[in-house]
Scaffold this motif. Sequence first.
Motif, PDB file in Angstrom:
ATOM      1  N   SER A 264      58.597  17.437 -74.712  1.00  0.00           N
ATOM      2  CA  SER A 264      58.750  18.439 -75.767  1.00  0.00           C
ATOM      3  C   SER A 264      57.502  18.501 -76.638  1.00  0.00           C
ATOM      4  O   SER A 264      56.730  17.530 -76.723  1.00  0.00           O
ATOM      5  CB  SER A 264      59.965  18.107 -76.641  1.00  0.00           C
ATOM      6  OG  SER A 264      59.759  16.878 -77.317  1.00  0.00           O
ATOM      7  N   LYS A 265      57.309  19.619 -77.282  1.00  0.00           N
ATOM      8  CA  LYS A 265      56.155  19.794 -78.166  1.00  0.00           C
ATOM      9  C   LYS A 265      56.182  18.768 -79.288  1.00  0.00           C
ATOM     10  O   LYS A 265      55.136  18.215 -79.664  1.00  0.00           O
ATOM     11  CB  LYS A 265      56.162  21.220 -78.746  1.00  0.00           C
ATOM     12  CG  LYS A 265      54.968  21.513 -79.650  1.00  0.00           C
ATOM     13  CD  LYS A 265      55.013  22.942 -80.164  1.00  0.00           C
ATOM     14  CE  LYS A 265      53.823  23.216 -81.082  1.00  0.00           C
ATOM     15  NZ  LYS A 265      53.867  24.623 -81.612  1.00  0.00           N
ATOM     16  N   ALA A 266      57.382  18.495 -79.799  1.00  0.00           N
ATOM     17  CA  ALA A 266      57.513  17.562 -80.919  1.00  0.00           C
ATOM     18  C   ALA A 266      57.026  16.167 -80.550  1.00  0.00           C
ATOM     19  O   ALA A 266      56.303  15.516 -81.318  1.00  0.00           O
ATOM     20  CB  ALA A 266      58.969  17.503 -81.385  1.00  0.00           C
ATOM     21  N   ILE A 267      57.399  15.688 -79.367  1.00  0.00           N
ATOM     22  CA  ILE A 267      57.012  14.326 -78.984  1.00  0.00           C
ATOM     23  C   ILE A 267      55.560  14.283 -78.528  1.00  0.00           C
ATOM     24  O   ILE A 267      54.868  13.261 -78.682  1.00  0.00           O
ATOM     25  CB  ILE A 267      57.956  13.769 -77.896  1.00  0.00           C
ATOM     26  CG1 ILE A 267      58.013  12.230 -77.992  1.00  0.00           C
ATOM     27  CG2 ILE A 267      57.533  14.179 -76.502  1.00  0.00           C
ATOM     28  CD1 ILE A 267      58.613  11.714 -79.256  1.00  0.00           C
ATOM     29  N   GLN A 268      55.051  15.372 -77.996  1.00  0.00           N
ATOM     30  CA  GLN A 268      53.640  15.427 -77.610  1.00  0.00           C
ATOM     31  C   GLN A 268      52.731  15.344 -78.834  1.00  0.00           C
ATOM     32  O   GLN A 268      51.645  14.755 -78.786  1.00  0.00           O
ATOM     33  CB  GLN A 268      53.352  16.709 -76.810  1.00  0.00           C
ATOM     34  CG  GLN A 268      53.965  16.717 -75.413  1.00  0.00           C
ATOM     35  CD  GLN A 268      53.513  15.558 -74.558  1.00  0.00           C
ATOM     36  OE1 GLN A 268      52.323  15.240 -74.475  1.00  0.00           O
ATOM     37  NE2 GLN A 268      54.466  14.894 -73.911  1.00  0.00           N
ATOM     38  N   GLN A 269      53.176  15.911 -79.947  1.00  0.00           N
ATOM     39  CA  GLN A 269      52.413  15.808 -81.192  1.00  0.00           C
ATOM     40  C   GLN A 269      52.357  14.357 -81.669  1.00  0.00           C
ATOM     41  O   GLN A 269      51.335  13.893 -82.177  1.00  0.00           O
ATOM     42  CB  GLN A 269      53.045  16.697 -82.268  1.00  0.00           C
ATOM     43  CG  GLN A 269      52.851  18.187 -82.009  1.00  0.00           C
ATOM     44  CD  GLN A 269      53.592  19.061 -83.011  1.00  0.00           C
ATOM     45  OE1 GLN A 269      54.513  18.610 -83.704  1.00  0.00           O
ATOM     46  NE2 GLN A 269      53.204  20.327 -83.094  1.00  0.00           N
ATOM     47  N   VAL A 270      53.464  13.650 -81.484  1.00  0.00           N
ATOM     48  CA  VAL A 270      53.494  12.235 -81.850  1.00  0.00           C
ATOM     49  C   VAL A 270      52.516  11.444 -80.986  1.00  0.00           C
ATOM     50  O   VAL A 270      51.752  10.605 -81.487  1.00  0.00           O
ATOM     51  CB  VAL A 270      54.920  11.660 -81.704  1.00  0.00           C
ATOM     52  CG1 VAL A 270      54.917  10.139 -81.842  1.00  0.00           C
ATOM     53  CG2 VAL A 270      55.852  12.276 -82.729  1.00  0.00           C
ATOM     54  N   LEU A 271      52.513  11.703 -79.692  1.00  0.00           N
ATOM     55  CA  LEU A 271      51.612  11.007 -78.770  1.00  0.00           C
ATOM     56  C   LEU A 271      50.151  11.277 -79.125  1.00  0.00           C
ATOM     57  O   LEU A 271      49.303  10.377 -79.035  1.00  0.00           O
ATOM     58  CB  LEU A 271      51.898  11.436 -77.331  1.00  0.00           C
ATOM     59  CG  LEU A 271      53.244  10.964 -76.764  1.00  0.00           C
ATOM     60  CD1 LEU A 271      53.514  11.614 -75.416  1.00  0.00           C
ATOM     61  CD2 LEU A 271      53.283   9.446 -76.642  1.00  0.00           C
ATOM     62  N   ALA A 272      49.864  12.499 -79.548  1.00  0.00           N
ATOM     63  CA  ALA A 272      48.499  12.843 -79.953  1.00  0.00           C
ATOM     64  C   ALA A 272      48.091  12.063 -81.196  1.00  0.00           C
ATOM     65  O   ALA A 272      46.943  11.590 -81.311  1.00  0.00           O
ATOM     66  CB  ALA A 272      48.395  14.345 -80.209  1.00  0.00           C
ATOM     67  N   MET A 273      49.024  11.901 -82.133  1.00  0.00           N
ATOM     68  CA  MET A 273      48.754  11.125 -83.342  1.00  0.00           C
ATOM     69  C   MET A 273      48.484   9.659 -82.998  1.00  0.00           C
ATOM     70  O   MET A 273      47.560   9.031 -83.539  1.00  0.00           O
ATOM     71  CB  MET A 273      49.937  11.224 -84.290  1.00  0.00           C
ATOM     72  CG  MET A 273      50.057  12.539 -85.018  1.00  0.00           C
ATOM     73  SD  MET A 273      48.842  12.702 -86.352  1.00  0.00           S
ATOM     74  CE  MET A 273      49.519  11.551 -87.553  1.00  0.00           C
ATOM     75  N   ILE A 274      49.288   9.121 -82.092  1.00  0.00           N
ATOM     76  CA  ILE A 274      49.104   7.724 -81.681  1.00  0.00           C
ATOM     77  C   ILE A 274      47.714   7.520 -81.108  1.00  0.00           C
ATOM     78  O   ILE A 274      47.021   6.552 -81.430  1.00  0.00           O
ATOM     79  CB  ILE A 274      50.174   7.325 -80.647  1.00  0.00           C
ATOM     80  CG1 ILE A 274      51.547   7.270 -81.306  1.00  0.00           C
ATOM     81  CG2 ILE A 274      49.837   5.982 -80.005  1.00  0.00           C
ATOM     82  CD1 ILE A 274      52.689   7.072 -80.331  1.00  0.00           C
ATOM     83  N   GLU A 275      47.296   8.450 -80.258  1.00  0.00           N
ATOM     84  CA  GLU A 275      45.977   8.351 -79.629  1.00  0.00           C
ATOM     85  C   GLU A 275      44.862   8.380 -80.667  1.00  0.00           C
ATOM     86  O   GLU A 275      43.870   7.655 -80.554  1.00  0.00           O
ATOM     87  CB  GLU A 275      45.795   9.494 -78.627  1.00  0.00           C
ATOM     88  CG  GLU A 275      44.503   9.404 -77.826  1.00  0.00           C
ATOM     89  CD  GLU A 275      44.371  10.502 -76.801  1.00  0.00           C
ATOM     90  OE1 GLU A 275      43.367  10.524 -76.078  1.00  0.00           O
ATOM     91  OE2 GLU A 275      45.295  11.360 -76.718  1.00  0.00           O
ATOM     92  N   LYS A 276      45.039   9.180 -81.713  1.00  0.00           N
ATOM     93  CA  LYS A 276      44.006   9.288 -82.744  1.00  0.00           C
ATOM     94  C   LYS A 276      43.890   8.033 -83.604  1.00  0.00           C
ATOM     95  O   LYS A 276      42.801   7.571 -83.918  1.00  0.00           O
ATOM     96  CB  LYS A 276      44.295  10.492 -83.655  1.00  0.00           C
ATOM     97  CG  LYS A 276      43.990  11.836 -83.030  1.00  0.00           C
ATOM     98  CD  LYS A 276      44.238  12.951 -84.030  1.00  0.00           C
ATOM     99  CE  LYS A 276      43.895  14.303 -83.429  1.00  0.00           C
ATOM    100  NZ  LYS A 276      44.132  15.419 -84.388  1.00  0.00           N
ATOM    101  N   VAL A 277      45.030   7.474 -84.002  1.00  0.00           N
ATOM    102  CA  VAL A 277      44.994   6.371 -84.968  1.00  0.00           C
ATOM    103  C   VAL A 277      44.881   4.995 -84.322  1.00  0.00           C
ATOM    104  O   VAL A 277      44.478   4.035 -84.984  1.00  0.00           O
ATOM    105  CB  VAL A 277      46.236   6.383 -85.883  1.00  0.00           C
ATOM    106  CG1 VAL A 277      46.367   7.717 -86.577  1.00  0.00           C
ATOM    107  CG2 VAL A 277      47.513   6.061 -85.115  1.00  0.00           C
TER     108      VAL A 277
END
Length: 454
Positions: free
Chosen positions: A153-166
């Motif tokens: 889902s778009k919602a969980i993909q946004q979370v994964l993107a945040m994890i990758e950044k931080v």
Amino acid sequence: MRVLIVDDDEDILLAAKMFLKKHCKEVVIESNPKKIPFLLNQASYDVILLDMNFTEDTTSGKEGFFWLEKILEQTPKAVVVMITAYGDVEMAVKALKLGATDFVLKPWQNEKLLATVLSAAKLSNSYKEVESLQKTNQHLVETLSGGEIIGESKAIQQVLAMIEKVAKTDANVLILGENGTGKELVAKAIHRYSLRAKEAFVSVDMGAISENLFESELFGHKKGAFTDAKEDRTGRFELAQKGTLFLDEIGNLPLTHQAKLLAVLQNRQITPVGSNKVIPIDIRLICATNLDIHQAVAEGNFRQDLLYRINTVEIHLPPLRERAGDIPILAKHFLQKYAKKYHRPTPKLSAETIAFLENYPFPGNVRELEHALERALIMSDSETLSPDDFFFLKATKTSTFNNSLATSTLNLDDVEKEMIQKALDKYNGNISKAAKELGLTRASLYRRLEKYGL
């Protein structure tokens, strides 16, 4: 290298200090052996040089043996080198049997003294490395086996993107989300992809720690610090040294403890209960809460300065009802997981069952879905799971829906309170069974009982 020299001969002390300070970070000298316990409580030493004979007993070595035993009793891994003016082999052997590392004869040659001290310091460092490795191994969470964040889902993909950044930074992270959304899973993922991945990941449920044991759990304590302190205990901050410390349910921390935590995070050091030693800390901090933390600050229940300290980056986890399309993917994953665990063939889900699961609100989120699928797999003998295999969810959904209509509210707190009450009624007040039915930990259920006055 920090060295402590204990000898009643002032000339020996000064001569040793003048020579060794060229090679050591710090050299502490003391002529009175009775001050040894105090000195050991104030700081740690890589090497201790201890005279075999003091003024009360100049030849037998009994005083040296006595203080050697006291040192090793207080600091079992201390590296002690005995000093004696008498080349008595029996005394030297006895000292080694009692735990001394080596001995030197005085007057000594500076080269011999330095070689002995450096050799002892290497042994001391090896002890520390082994102890650190043991602590890490005992408390290291194998994050690779801790589960994956699953979903498209778009919602969980946004979370994964945040994890990758931080992940590659050392920024403090605050994870926000309802119970059962996978906050600890996100914390482990951040650790797994961080530069600290080879070090320990230490998780602490702040809501489950007794107020009286808060400092002991987090900062450690010394033997005898309080009634039940029967041995030294290493705190969670020290266990997480060079790794990641995850403080779950931080929103439940009382204001008094918030102040103590803030001081530690500001000063980057801890002091175990019952000790005067200050221990520097080097950790990556990740916190999580299911509360509206900003509302808690506005209401005066959470310190704003602490919030600023812990939320350099905020990650908001979406509830399962906002993750459109992820339920079939998660369901397949959990069924495969539990089929393997229980040595069963992996059942399929009918289209009707998938539709039912997608329409169910899942107030317990992913944790509730996982629990429901495990239960259905255990209880069903069919190769394909039908909605009837989730009768417990159907009953809860119908009851919740009817009660919501009766009260003219769809407020999630009201729904949650109703479900908790029904679980308690079903199991006659048995907290463990009710918590398992709801997909909660006992500590989490107790907090909700207090929250809703049940």
